[in-house]
Motif scaffolding. Structure first.
Motif, PDB file in Angstrom:
ATOM      1  N   MET A   1       1.032  -1.127   0.254  1.00  0.00           N
ATOM      2  CA  MET A   1      -0.097  -0.389  -0.361  1.00  0.00           C
ATOM      3  C   MET A   1       1.088   1.417   0.392  1.00  0.00           C
ATOM      4  O   MET A   1       2.024   1.678   0.298  1.00  0.00           O
ATOM      5  N   LEU A   2       0.451   2.282  -0.254  1.00  0.00           N
ATOM      6  CA  LEU A   2       1.244   3.793  -1.619  1.00  0.00           C
ATOM      7  C   LEU A   2      -0.007   4.973  -1.058  1.00  0.00           C
ATOM      8  O   LEU A   2      -1.265   4.247  -1.505  1.00  0.00           O
ATOM      9  N   PRO A   3       0.719   5.403  -0.752  1.00  0.00           N
ATOM     10  CA  PRO A   3       0.034   7.120  -0.760  1.00  0.00           C
ATOM     11  C   PRO A   3      -0.453   7.127  -1.917  1.00  0.00           C
ATOM     12  O   PRO A   3       0.069   7.526  -3.298  1.00  0.00           O
ATOM     13  N   VAL A   4      -1.590   7.682  -1.846  1.00  0.00           N
ATOM     14  CA  VAL A   4      -2.721   7.999  -3.451  1.00  0.00           C
ATOM     15  C   VAL A   4      -3.392   8.689  -2.247  1.00  0.00           C
ATOM     16  O   VAL A   4      -3.605   9.990  -1.890  1.00  0.00           O
ATOM     17  N   PRO A   5      -2.893  10.763  -4.067  1.00  0.00           N
ATOM     18  CA  PRO A   5      -4.027  11.804  -3.635  1.00  0.00           C
ATOM     19  C   PRO A   5      -5.587  10.748  -3.218  1.00  0.00           C
ATOM     20  O   PRO A   5      -5.939   9.975  -4.148  1.00  0.00           O
ATOM     21  N   LYS A   6      -6.601  11.757  -2.818  1.00  0.00           N
ATOM     22  CA  LYS A   6      -7.529  11.238  -1.799  1.00  0.00           C
ATOM     23  C   LYS A   6      -8.522  11.762  -3.152  1.00  0.00           C
ATOM     24  O   LYS A   6      -9.565  10.660  -2.972  1.00  0.00           O
ATOM     25  N   GLU A   7      -8.294  12.284  -3.924  1.00  0.00           N
ATOM     26  CA  GLU A   7      -9.792  12.337  -4.992  1.00  0.00           C
ATOM     27  C   GLU A   7      -9.261  11.272  -5.816  1.00  0.00           C
ATOM     28  O   GLU A   7     -10.060  10.382  -7.068  1.00  0.00           O
ATOM     29  N   PHE A   8      -8.121  10.625  -5.964  1.00  0.00           N
ATOM     30  CA  PHE A   8      -7.836   9.526  -6.805  1.00  0.00           C
ATOM     31  C   PHE A   8      -9.189   8.468  -6.978  1.00  0.00           C
ATOM     32  O   PHE A   8      -9.435   7.818  -5.924  1.00  0.00           O
ATOM     33  N   LEU A  20       9.383  15.631  -3.675  1.00  0.00           N
ATOM     34  CA  LEU A  20      10.103  17.141  -3.331  1.00  0.00           C
ATOM     35  C   LEU A  20      10.726  17.616  -2.270  1.00  0.00           C
ATOM     36  O   LEU A  20      10.569  17.036  -1.110  1.00  0.00           O
ATOM     37  N   PRO A  21      11.217  18.721  -2.564  1.00  0.00           N
ATOM     38  CA  PRO A  21      12.060  19.392  -1.288  1.00  0.00           C
ATOM     39  C   PRO A  21      10.190  19.676  -0.061  1.00  0.00           C
ATOM     40  O   PRO A  21      11.155  19.348   1.529  1.00  0.00           O
ATOM     41  N   LEU A  22       9.736  20.032  -0.780  1.00  0.00           N
ATOM     42  CA  LEU A  22       8.688  20.345   0.358  1.00  0.00           C
ATOM     43  C   LEU A  22       7.947  18.702   1.229  1.00  0.00           C
ATOM     44  O   LEU A  22       7.454  18.911   1.901  1.00  0.00           O
ATOM     45  N   CYS A  23       8.169  18.086   0.789  1.00  0.00           N
ATOM     46  CA  CYS A  23       8.515  16.625   1.614  1.00  0.00           C
ATOM     47  C   CYS A  23       8.861  16.168   3.004  1.00  0.00           C
ATOM     48  O   CYS A  23       9.337  15.458   3.413  1.00  0.00           O
ATOM     49  N   LEU A  28       5.310  10.261   5.679  1.00  0.00           N
ATOM     50  CA  LEU A  28       5.401   8.960   4.554  1.00  0.00           C
ATOM     51  C   LEU A  28       6.207   9.651   3.109  1.00  0.00           C
ATOM     52  O   LEU A  28       6.143   8.731   2.607  1.00  0.00           O
ATOM     53  N   LYS A  29       6.983  10.146   3.099  1.00  0.00           N
ATOM     54  CA  LYS A  29       7.844  10.077   3.310  1.00  0.00           C
ATOM     55  C   LYS A  29       8.990   9.207   2.336  1.00  0.00           C
ATOM     56  O   LYS A  29       9.078   9.217   0.934  1.00  0.00           O
ATOM     57  N   VAL A  56       1.704  18.514  -1.154  1.00  0.00           N
ATOM     58  CA  VAL A  56       2.273  18.244  -2.656  1.00  0.00           C
ATOM     59  C   VAL A  56       0.713  18.509  -3.410  1.00  0.00           C
ATOM     60  O   VAL A  56      -0.050  19.080  -4.214  1.00  0.00           O
ATOM     61  N   HIS A  57      -0.794  17.224  -2.602  1.00  0.00           N
ATOM     62  CA  HIS A  57      -1.500  16.789  -3.658  1.00  0.00           C
ATOM     63  C   HIS A  57      -2.638  16.784  -2.554  1.00  0.00           C
ATOM     64  O   HIS A  57      -3.943  17.100  -2.887  1.00  0.00           O
ATOM     65  N   GLY A  58      -2.115  17.673  -1.046  1.00  0.00           N
ATOM     66  CA  GLY A  58      -3.509  18.471  -0.481  1.00  0.00           C
ATOM     67  C   GLY A  58      -3.319  16.674   0.395  1.00  0.00           C
ATOM     68  O   GLY A  58      -3.286  17.173   2.022  1.00  0.00           O
ATOM     69  N   LYS A  59      -4.517  16.358   0.255  1.00  0.00           N
ATOM     70  CA  LYS A  59      -5.000  14.873   1.159  1.00  0.00           C
ATOM     71  C   LYS A  59      -4.704  13.479   0.387  1.00  0.00           C
ATOM     72  O   LYS A  59      -4.717  13.289  -0.477  1.00  0.00           O
ATOM     73  N   VAL A  60      -4.182  12.155   1.163  1.00  0.00           N
ATOM     74  CA  VAL A  60      -3.397  11.642   0.766  1.00  0.00           C
ATOM     75  C   VAL A  60      -4.313  10.709   1.894  1.00  0.00           C
ATOM     76  O   VAL A  60      -4.020  10.445   2.702  1.00  0.00           O
TER      77      VAL A  60
END
Length: 162
Positions: A1-8, A20-23, A28-29, A56-60
């Motif tokens: 299992m890996l993180p995916v954006p909530k809306e997917f 990314l540097p934001l991570c 969950l990095k 990056v994605h808001g919610k995952v």
């Protein structure tokens, strides 16, 4: 299992871009680093109910994903679904072309690729008959002086066909 954006939703596909540097500092990095950069993934199902904040994605949420392959561009004659072909990335130097990245795959000199899916014809600025596909690298062969001398490079000692 890996993180995916909530809306997917199951069936959605995406290309993994890596962390990314934001991570930095995200819990969950390490999980996100399991994605192979440049590969296409398909969401098979969402497993997690807990939403995690993502810069990056808001919610995952945690989800089941499957590696689909890598987008690349092949000569039309090689683009046969299900076929395993030997592919040599293009030596194109037109970095302004929108297809340049997929034409010049970063695997090395010679790669065996299984064509998983043929997507579309590509308008090449040079007029070459090209097709965008999703491929999976099967084997990477690099020619070295050592395997040429031993006769393992598929060529004679001088690099010519025997």
């Amino acid at each position: 299992m890996l993180p995916v954006p909530k809306e997917f939703k199951p069936g959605d596909r995406f290309v993994a871009v890596g962390t990314l540097p934001l991570c930095e500092g995200c819990m969950l990095k390490e999980r996100c680093e399991e994605y192979k950069r440049g590969w296409i993934y398909e969401v098979k199902g969402k497993v997690g109910l807990v939403e995690h904040d993502c810069k990056v994605h808001g919610k995952v949420v945690m989800g089941e994903v499957e590696e689909v392959g890598i987008p690349l561009i092949l000569p039309k004659r090689l683009a046969i679904e299900g076929a395993t072909v030997e592919y040599t990335p293009s030596k194109c130097t037109n970095k302004k072309c929108p297809h340049w990245r997929d034409c010049t795959a970063p695997w090395g000199e010679r790669v065996k690729v299984k064509v998983r899916e043929v997507l579309e014809e590509v308008q090449c600025p040079l007029g070459l008959p090209l097709v965008r596909v999703i491929g999976v690298p099967v084997e990477v062969k690099r020619r070295t002086r050592r395997n040429i001398k031993k006769g393992k490079g598929g060529h004679g000692k001088r690099g010519l066909a025997p």
